[in-house]
Motif scaffolding. Structure first.
Motif, PDB file in Angstrom:
ATOM      1  N   MET A  40     -14.856 -20.092 -15.327  1.00 52.27           N
ATOM      2  CA  MET A  40     -15.916 -19.881 -14.331  1.00 52.27           C
ATOM      3  C   MET A  40     -16.633 -21.191 -14.021  1.00 52.27           C
ATOM      4  N   VAL A  41     -16.839 -22.025 -15.035  1.00 52.35           N
ATOM      5  CA  VAL A  41     -17.471 -23.327 -14.817  1.00 52.35           C
ATOM      6  C   VAL A  41     -16.593 -24.182 -13.916  1.00 52.35           C
ATOM      7  N   THR A  42     -15.300 -24.167 -14.162  1.00 51.64           N
ATOM      8  CA  THR A  42     -14.361 -24.928 -13.325  1.00 51.64           C
ATOM      9  C   THR A  42     -14.406 -24.437 -11.883  1.00 51.64           C
ATOM     10  N   LEU A  43     -14.396 -23.130 -11.687  1.00 52.69           N
ATOM     11  CA  LEU A  43     -14.465 -22.572 -10.331  1.00 52.69           C
ATOM     12  C   LEU A  43     -15.785 -22.935  -9.646  1.00 52.69           C
ATOM     13  N   ALA A  44     -16.878 -22.870 -10.383  1.00 53.90           N
ATOM     14  CA  ALA A  44     -18.185 -23.226  -9.807  1.00 53.90           C
ATOM     15  C   ALA A  44     -18.224 -24.702  -9.427  1.00 53.90           C
ATOM     16  N   ARG A  45     -17.694 -25.554 -10.281  1.00 52.50           N
ATOM     17  CA  ARG A  45     -17.662 -26.990  -9.984  1.00 52.50           C
ATOM     18  C   ARG A  45     -16.825 -27.260  -8.742  1.00 52.50           C
ATOM     19  N   GLN A  46     -15.661 -26.612  -8.649  1.00 49.94           N
ATOM     20  CA  GLN A  46     -14.796 -26.804  -7.492  1.00 49.94           C
ATOM     21  C   GLN A  46     -15.471 -26.328  -6.206  1.00 49.94           C
ATOM     22  N   ALA A  47     -16.140 -25.180  -6.269  1.00 47.31           N
ATOM     23  CA  ALA A  47     -16.852 -24.668  -5.090  1.00 47.31           C
ATOM     24  C   ALA A  47     -17.981 -25.610  -4.689  1.00 47.31           C
ATOM     25  N   ALA A  48     -18.707 -26.141  -5.672  1.00 46.62           N
ATOM     26  CA  ALA A  48     -19.808 -27.064  -5.389  1.00 46.62           C
ATOM     27  C   ALA A  48     -19.281 -28.346  -4.744  1.00 46.62           C
ATOM     28  N   GLU A  49     -18.128 -28.816  -5.203  1.00 48.35           N
ATOM     29  CA  GLU A  49     -17.536 -30.022  -4.623  1.00 48.35           C
ATOM     30  C   GLU A  49     -17.074 -29.790  -3.186  1.00 48.35           C
ATOM     31  N   LYS A  50     -16.590 -28.581  -2.890  1.00 48.72           N
ATOM     32  CA  LYS A  50     -16.126 -28.261  -1.534  1.00 48.72           C
ATOM     33  C   LYS A  50     -17.281 -28.000  -0.572  1.00 48.72           C
ATOM     34  N   GLN A  51     -18.445 -27.675  -1.103  1.00 48.71           N
ATOM     35  CA  GLN A  51     -19.620 -27.374  -0.275  1.00 48.71           C
ATOM     36  C   GLN A  51     -20.811 -28.222  -0.715  1.00 48.71           C
ATOM     37  N   PRO A  52     -20.738 -29.548  -0.579  1.00 46.96           N
ATOM     38  CA  PRO A  52     -21.820 -30.407  -1.072  1.00 46.96           C
ATOM     39  C   PRO A  52     -23.168 -30.150  -0.399  1.00 46.96           C
ATOM     40  N   GLY A  53     -23.147 -29.613   0.805  1.00 47.69           N
ATOM     41  CA  GLY A  53     -24.391 -29.320   1.506  1.00 47.69           C
ATOM     42  C   GLY A  53     -25.240 -28.264   0.807  1.00 47.69           C
ATOM     43  N   LEU A  54     -24.640 -27.473  -0.041  1.00 47.22           N
ATOM     44  CA  LEU A  54     -25.402 -26.452  -0.777  1.00 47.22           C
ATOM     45  C   LEU A  54     -26.200 -27.048  -1.936  1.00 47.22           C
ATOM     46  N   ARG A  55     -25.856 -28.267  -2.322  1.00 50.67           N
ATOM     47  CA  ARG A  55     -26.555 -28.985  -3.401  1.00 50.67           C
ATOM     48  C   ARG A  55     -26.634 -28.146  -4.691  1.00 50.67           C
ATOM     49  N   VAL A  56     -25.504 -27.593  -5.077  1.00 51.55           N
ATOM     50  CA  VAL A  56     -25.409 -26.810  -6.310  1.00 51.55           C
ATOM     51  C   VAL A  56     -24.786 -27.693  -7.385  1.00 51.55           C
ATOM     52  N   GLY A  57     -25.386 -27.714  -8.561  1.00 53.16           N
ATOM     53  CA  GLY A  57     -24.844 -28.509  -9.641  1.00 53.16           C
ATOM     54  C   GLY A  57     -24.989 -27.811 -10.978  1.00 53.16           C
ATOM     55  N   PRO A  58     -24.415 -28.392 -12.011  1.00 49.59           N
ATOM     56  CA  PRO A  58     -24.514 -27.810 -13.358  1.00 49.59           C
ATOM     57  C   PRO A  58     -25.888 -28.073 -13.963  1.00 49.59           C
ATOM     58  N   ARG A  59     -26.337 -27.156 -14.821  1.00 43.10           N
ATOM     59  CA  ARG A  59     -27.643 -27.328 -15.460  1.00 43.10           C
ATOM     60  C   ARG A  59     -27.734 -26.444 -16.699  1.00 43.10           C
ATOM     61  N   ASP A  60     -28.247 -26.990 -17.782  1.00 46.12           N
ATOM     62  CA  ASP A  60     -28.585 -26.193 -18.960  1.00 46.12           C
ATOM     63  C   ASP A  60     -29.924 -25.514 -18.689  1.00 46.12           C
ATOM     64  N   MET A  61     -30.058 -24.259 -19.110  1.00 45.38           N
ATOM     65  CA  MET A  61     -31.300 -23.518 -18.878  1.00 45.38           C
ATOM     66  C   MET A  61     -31.738 -22.796 -20.151  1.00 45.38           C
ATOM     67  N   LEU A  62     -33.030 -22.713 -20.350  1.00 43.34           N
ATOM     68  CA  LEU A  62     -33.581 -21.907 -21.436  1.00 43.34           C
ATOM     69  C   LEU A  62     -33.820 -20.501 -20.910  1.00 43.34           C
ATOM     70  N   ILE A  63     -32.751 -19.719 -20.871  1.00 48.00           N
ATOM     71  CA  ILE A  63     -32.836 -18.334 -20.410  1.00 48.00           C
ATOM     72  C   ILE A  63     -31.904 -17.472 -21.256  1.00 48.00           C
ATOM     73  N   LEU A  64     -32.228 -16.211 -21.315  1.00 46.96           N
ATOM     74  CA  LEU A  64     -31.396 -15.205 -21.970  1.00 46.96           C
ATOM     75  C   LEU A  64     -31.212 -14.103 -20.941  1.00 46.96           C
ATOM     76  N   GLU A  65     -29.981 -13.913 -20.495  1.00 47.17           N
ATOM     77  CA  GLU A  65     -29.735 -12.944 -19.438  1.00 47.17           C
ATOM     78  C   GLU A  65     -28.374 -12.279 -19.634  1.00 47.17           C
ATOM     79  N   GLU A  66     -27.895 -11.613 -18.600  1.00 51.70           N
ATOM     80  CA  GLU A  66     -26.713 -10.766 -18.683  1.00 51.70           C
ATOM     81  C   GLU A  66     -25.450 -11.467 -19.156  1.00 51.70           C
ATOM     82  N   VAL A  67     -25.323 -12.743 -18.897  1.00 48.56           N
ATOM     83  CA  VAL A  67     -24.111 -13.467 -19.288  1.00 48.56           C
ATOM     84  C   VAL A  67     -23.895 -13.397 -20.803  1.00 48.56           C
ATOM     85  N   SER A  68     -24.971 -13.307 -21.566  1.00 47.84           N
ATOM     86  CA  SER A  68     -24.809 -13.241 -23.029  1.00 47.84           C
ATOM     87  C   SER A  68     -23.985 -12.031 -23.450  1.00 47.84           C
ATOM     88  N   ASN A  69     -24.299 -10.876 -22.902  1.00 43.80           N
ATOM     89  CA  ASN A  69     -23.549  -9.675 -23.274  1.00 43.80           C
ATOM     90  C   ASN A  69     -22.130  -9.707 -22.738  1.00 43.80           C
TER      91      ASN A  69
END
Length: 120
Positions: free
Chosen positions: A55-84
């Motif tokens: 999923m990280v690879t797919l997100a990185r590839q999508a971000a590279e193809k759409q630079p105008g969206l200004r989406v990048g990787p980031r560590d976050m202090l959150i606990l959410e649905e991805v954990s389960n």
């Protein structure tokens, strides 16, 4: 379909779609602040988890193809649905909006109202 993935903890029904054809994207505060795909989640250095590498690879590839969206990787202090989802072996990733302070604006607050959405 649901997998009982709310961030309430590692509980939920045993039901879930087949892992081999399931891709999950959790949206947290999208529409506020800047946008990122979360590369490390957790509530501290000892309690953390990561999204599925594919999923990280797919997100990185999508971000590279759409630079105008200004989406990048980031560590976050959150606990959410991805954990389960990750605990159960699913491919999962979180897209999150974050503010100037690096945190999710109004996340789980009474101030999380429609007027806070940034249309752009």
């Amino acid at each position: 379909m649901t997998c009982g993935c709310k961030e309430s903890g590692p509980i939920g029904p045993g039901f879930g779609p087949p892992q081999e054809d399931s891709y999950w994207i959790d949206l947290e505060m999208v529409g506020t602040g800047d946008l990122c795909y979360v590369t490390r989640h957790g509530i501290g250095y000892l309690a953390h988890y990561r999204p599925h590498p594919e999923m990280v690879t797919l997100a990185r590839q999508a971000a590279e193809k759409q630079p105008g969206l200004r989406v990048g990787p980031r560590d976050m202090l959150i606990l959410e649905e991805v954990s389960n989802l990750r605990r159960r072996g699913y491919r999962a990733l979180c897209l999150a909006g974050y503010g100037e302070d690096g945190h999710l604006p109004n996340w789980h607050r009474v101030t999380d109202t429609l007027d806070k959405i940034e249309p752009e």
